[in-house]
Design a protein around this motif. Structure first.
Motif, short mmCIF file in Angstrom:
data_model
loop_
_atom_site.label_atom_id
_atom_site.label_comp_id
_atom_site.label_asym_id
_atom_site.label_seq_id
_atom_site.Cartn_x
_atom_site.Cartn_y
_atom_site.Cartn_z
N PRO A 1 30.58 40.50 -5.09
CA PRO A 1 29.26 40.42 -4.45
C PRO A 1 29.39 39.86 -3.03
O PRO A 1 30.32 39.09 -2.76
CB PRO A 1 28.50 39.45 -5.36
CG PRO A 1 29.17 39.57 -6.69
CD PRO A 1 30.62 39.85 -6.40
N PRO A 2 28.49 40.24 -2.11
CA PRO A 2 28.67 39.91 -0.68
C PRO A 2 28.93 38.42 -0.43
O PRO A 2 28.30 37.55 -1.04
CB PRO A 2 27.33 40.31 -0.07
CG PRO A 2 26.78 41.34 -0.98
CD PRO A 2 27.27 41.00 -2.36
N SER A 3 29.88 38.15 0.46
CA SER A 3 30.22 36.78 0.84
C SER A 3 29.16 36.26 1.80
O SER A 3 28.54 37.03 2.53
CB SER A 3 31.56 36.76 1.58
OG SER A 3 32.58 37.25 0.76
N PRO A 4 28.97 34.91 1.85
CA PRO A 4 28.03 34.35 2.83
C PRO A 4 28.55 34.59 4.25
O PRO A 4 29.75 34.75 4.46
CB PRO A 4 28.03 32.85 2.53
CG PRO A 4 28.77 32.66 1.25
CD PRO A 4 29.62 33.87 1.05
N ALA A 5 27.62 34.62 5.21
CA ALA A 5 28.02 34.77 6.62
C ALA A 5 28.76 33.52 7.07
O ALA A 5 28.53 32.42 6.55
CB ALA A 5 26.78 34.97 7.48
N ALA A 6 29.67 33.68 8.04
CA ALA A 6 30.44 32.54 8.54
C ALA A 6 29.56 31.58 9.33
O ALA A 6 29.93 30.43 9.53
CB ALA A 6 31.60 33.03 9.40
N GLN A 7 28.39 32.05 9.76
CA GLN A 7 27.53 31.19 10.59
C GLN A 7 26.68 30.23 9.74
O GLN A 7 26.12 29.27 10.27
CB GLN A 7 26.58 32.04 11.45
CG GLN A 7 27.28 32.87 12.52
CD GLN A 7 28.06 34.05 11.95
OE1 GLN A 7 27.72 34.59 10.90
NE2 GLN A 7 29.13 34.44 12.62
N GLU B 1 33.29 41.24 18.92
CA GLU B 1 32.68 39.93 18.61
C GLU B 1 32.01 39.96 17.23
O GLU B 1 32.09 38.99 16.48
CB GLU B 1 31.63 39.53 19.66
CG GLU B 1 32.20 39.07 21.00
CD GLU B 1 32.80 40.21 21.81
OE1 GLU B 1 32.37 41.38 21.62
OE2 GLU B 1 33.74 39.96 22.60
N ALA B 2 31.35 41.08 16.93
CA ALA B 2 30.64 41.17 15.64
C ALA B 2 31.64 41.17 14.49
O ALA B 2 31.42 40.55 13.45
CB ALA B 2 29.80 42.44 15.61
N LEU B 3 32.79 41.83 14.68
CA LEU B 3 33.81 41.88 13.63
C LEU B 3 34.48 40.51 13.49
O LEU B 3 34.75 40.05 12.39
CB LEU B 3 34.85 42.96 13.95
CG LEU B 3 34.32 44.39 13.91
CD1 LEU B 3 35.35 45.36 14.47
CD2 LEU B 3 33.94 44.79 12.50
N ALA B 4 34.74 39.85 14.64
CA ALA B 4 35.38 38.53 14.60
C ALA B 4 34.47 37.50 13.95
O ALA B 4 34.95 36.50 13.41
CB ALA B 4 35.77 38.10 16.01
N ALA B 5 33.16 37.74 13.98
CA ALA B 5 32.20 36.78 13.41
C ALA B 5 32.06 36.94 11.89
O ALA B 5 31.43 36.11 11.24
CB ALA B 5 30.84 36.94 14.09
N LEU B 6 32.65 38.00 11.31
CA LEU B 6 32.57 38.18 9.85
C LEU B 6 33.28 37.02 9.16
O LEU B 6 34.32 36.55 9.64
CB LEU B 6 33.27 39.48 9.43
CG LEU B 6 32.68 40.80 9.90
CD1 LEU B 6 33.64 41.94 9.53
CD2 LEU B 6 31.31 41.03 9.28
N SER B 7 32.73 36.57 8.04
CA SER B 7 33.49 35.60 7.25
C SER B 7 34.73 36.32 6.70
O SER B 7 34.77 37.55 6.65
CB SER B 7 32.64 35.02 6.11
OG SER B 7 32.32 36.01 5.18
N VAL B 8 35.74 35.56 6.29
CA VAL B 8 36.98 36.18 5.83
C VAL B 8 36.71 37.09 4.62
O VAL B 8 37.26 38.18 4.52
CB VAL B 8 38.04 35.10 5.50
CG1 VAL B 8 39.32 35.75 5.02
CG2 VAL B 8 38.30 34.25 6.74
N GLY B 9 35.80 36.64 3.75
CA GLY B 9 35.45 37.46 2.59
C GLY B 9 34.77 38.76 2.99
O GLY B 9 35.04 39.82 2.42
N GLN B 10 33.88 38.67 3.99
CA GLN B 10 33.22 39.89 4.46
C GLN B 10 34.25 40.85 5.06
O GLN B 10 34.20 42.05 4.85
CB GLN B 10 32.17 39.54 5.53
CG GLN B 10 30.95 38.82 4.97
CD GLN B 10 30.02 38.35 6.08
OE1 GLN B 10 30.43 38.02 7.19
NE2 GLN B 10 28.73 38.31 5.76
N ARG B 11 35.19 40.29 5.82
CA ARG B 11 36.25 41.11 6.41
C ARG B 11 37.09 41.77 5.31
O ARG B 11 37.36 42.97 5.35
CB ARG B 11 37.16 40.24 7.29
CG ARG B 11 38.28 41.00 7.95
CD ARG B 11 39.43 40.11 8.39
NE ARG B 11 40.18 39.60 7.25
CZ ARG B 11 41.29 38.87 7.34
NH1 ARG B 11 41.73 38.51 8.53
NH2 ARG B 11 41.93 38.46 6.27
#
Ligand SMILES: [Zn+2]
Length: 241
Positions: A87-93, A36-46
């Protein structure tokens, strides 16, 4: 990530969709993280994690083969993949707002889980409807609430552009230069198929070594895989000699 886990990831690649494989690979690399934690990553974070994993596995030198759109010359470009982690992507939430084409939108960025769900849709239209339904949190046109699917094309295009600006890692572009005709152009770079080809080639080379050593010495697969690459190579050169 050890040899056994990477081989498991390679096997998983034969039964999963690319989006499912990306999550399975990250889960094998980080067994402490829940799906669930991995699926919640934004595409950029992934994608940033995929690039970091790739660089840890194969080193940061990257070779891209592209044809120059102007002179049609085939180019093999060597580059360093380290700067491809932005630089880090924003969270998908996180919630964002957009005003465009008379529409007001509240939205969030697509997550790795959203792409996985969209990849299971039968066609592109259904996938787009699913992503809109998940990522558009509120939509109104001229002050009246509307369904995300009813948004005009121009507003959807503005939304897509805004998402790309917010999460450039998810829409990575390389700037290529042709030494023959001096043309400069941007190409989209998707780490996922690139990494799959690298892992596939690695796994096939490794299994070929296992085959050769097992045939020459009768050793078990697990014992051969437990050896360091240097030791495997040393035995291979002896068995050939
Ligand atoms: Zn050219």
């Amino acid at each position: 990530m050890d040899t056994q886990a990477l081989l498991e990831a390679w096997e998983a690649g034969h039964r999963l969709s690319p989006q499912g494989w990306a999550l399975a690979l990250l889960a094998l690399a980080r067994p402490d993280q829940e799906h669930e934690a991995l699926a919640a990553l934004s595409v950029g974070q992934r994608d940033a994690r995929l690039i970091a994993l790739r660089n840890a596995l194969f080193g940061s030198a990257l070779s891209v083969v592209e044809r120059c759109p102007q002179c049609q010359e085939e180019l093999e470009v060597e580059m360093d993949a380290q700067p491809l982690v932005l630089p880090p992507s924003p969270a998908a939430q996180e919630r964002h707002e957009l005003q465009a084409e008379g529409c007001m939108l509240g939205f969030r960025l697509p997550s790795a889980g959203d792409l996985l769900a969209a990849s299971a849709c039968g066609d592109v239209d259904a996938a787009q409807r699913l992503l809109l339904g998940r990522c558009v949190l509120a939509a109104s046109m001229n002050g009246v609430a509307i369904a995300p699917a009813a948004l005009p094309q121009a507003a959807l295009a503005a939304l897509s552009d805004r998402m790309g600006e917010l999460d450039p890692q998810a829409d990575l572009r390389l700037r290529l230069h042709c030494p023959c005709c001096r043309h400069d152009w941007p190409v989209a770079f998707d780490m996922l198929p690139f990494l799959w080809r690298e892992i596939d080639a690695w796994a096939r080379r490794l299994l070929h070594q296992v085959h050769e050593l097992a045939a020459a010495y009768g050793w078990a697969e697990r014992d051969i895989l437990a050896m360091s690459p240097t030791r495997r190579q040393a035995y291979l050169s002896m068995s050939v000699a």
